[in-house]
Design a protein around this motif. Structure first.
Motif, PDB file in Angstrom:
ATOM      1  N   LEU A   1      -8.502   3.090  -3.377  1.00  0.00           N
ATOM      2  CA  LEU A   1      -7.984   1.744  -3.619  1.00  0.00           C
ATOM      3  C   LEU A   1      -9.050   0.659  -3.578  1.00  0.00           C
TER       4      LEU A   1
ATOM      5  N   ARG B   1       0.830  -1.205   0.000  1.00  0.00           N
ATOM      6  CA  ARG B   1       0.000   0.000   0.000  1.00  0.00           C
ATOM      7  C   ARG B   1       0.864   1.254   0.000  1.00  0.00           C
TER       8      ARG B   1
ATOM      9  N   GLU C   1      -5.321  -1.819  -7.353  1.00  0.00           N
ATOM     10  CA  GLU C   1      -4.032  -2.022  -6.688  1.00  0.00           C
ATOM     11  C   GLU C   1      -3.116  -2.858  -7.570  1.00  0.00           C
TER      12      GLU C   1
END
Length: 259
Positions: free
Chosen positions: A222, A198, A227
């Protein structure tokens, strides 16, 4: 504060560089050529009825978009206390900021990816980062990524190395392990954690936009699909796969032609 992403720093009355850096906001705002933090428009508020703030006390309100001085309005803004980050983050509830609002002046080349807000954000491709050529010992010309882009290149290499390590351990992608077992196995192999992923994803988004991990999460940018796409774009995975396939094919061809 329309289409703006704002930060409220309790207790501050001015954008002191050390305080901004301690909260990671130097990376969000960026730095000018001299190295000074490029702090956006801001306002010192005392928390009174005429100068309200998210927590009711004095502090500094800093905006990320536009040139107008930001303001606080509890009625039509969403504000989130970010806890250990030591600031609040806020945006217009009905009209959160998007890629055009937070775009940096100098953007890196890459591809536009649809994020969780259903808008297209420009994600850099590490193979296309700007370079500078220098003459090295022996008359060799070296090409190196600009210093400002070096951290992003290091992250891209980290992702690529991690992908190679995962490919070497088929049990991680076999579908036979539970998520807990996969996490445990990744820890044993010292592979990238979800948190680290992340952080890299947010850095990729932030390379072309004035936003960090907390801002990315606050805006709900996200999801599982984007992602993966962000990481693929960052390391130019599709091109790398084609290159490796070509190398394997060439290797097989040489074996066939060998006497």
């Amino acid at each position: 504060m329309r289409n703006d992403l704002c930060y409220f720093l309790p207790g501050l009355t001015a954008p002191i560089p050390a305080e901004l850096a301690a909260r990671g906001l130097d990376r969000v705002f960026g730095r000018i050529r001299s190295g000074r933090i490029d702090c956006p428009p801001h306002a010192a508020l005392d928390g009174s009825q005429s100068q309200p703030t998210p927590d009711g006390g004095p502090g500094l309100l800093i905006g990320c978009a536009g040139t107008e001085t930001p303001g606080f309005s509890a009625d039509d803004q969403t504000w989130i206390d970010c806890g250990d980050a030591e600031y609040w983050i806020g945006f217009q509830t009905a009209d959160p900021p998007g890629p055009s609002d937070l775009a940096r002046d100098d953007q890196l080349p890459g591809d536009r990816i649809r994020l969780g807000d259903q808008r297209q954000w420009l994600i850099p491709n590490a193979t296309m980062l700007p370079t500078r050529k220098r003459l090295a010992a022996g008359g060799v010309i070296e090409s190196r990524v600009l210093e400002s882009c070096a951290p992003l290149m290091e992250m891209a290499l980290e992702v690529w190395t991690n992908n190679d390590a995962i490919a070497a351990h088929s049990e991680l992608t076999s579908g036979e392990l539970t998520q807990a077992e996969i996490n445990a196995r990744c820890a044993e192999l010292d592979l990238m954690t979800g948190r680290r992923e992340r952080e890299i994803i947010a850095a990729a988004i932030g390379a072309n936009h004035r936003i960090g991990l907390i801002g990315v999460l606050a805006l709900g940018l996200l999801d599982d699909c984007c992602e993966v796409e962000i990481l693929r774009t960052l390391i130019d995975l599709d091109s790398m796969i084609k290159l490796r396939a070509a190398e394997l094919l060439a290797g097989e061809q040489k074996k066939k032609e060998a006497p």
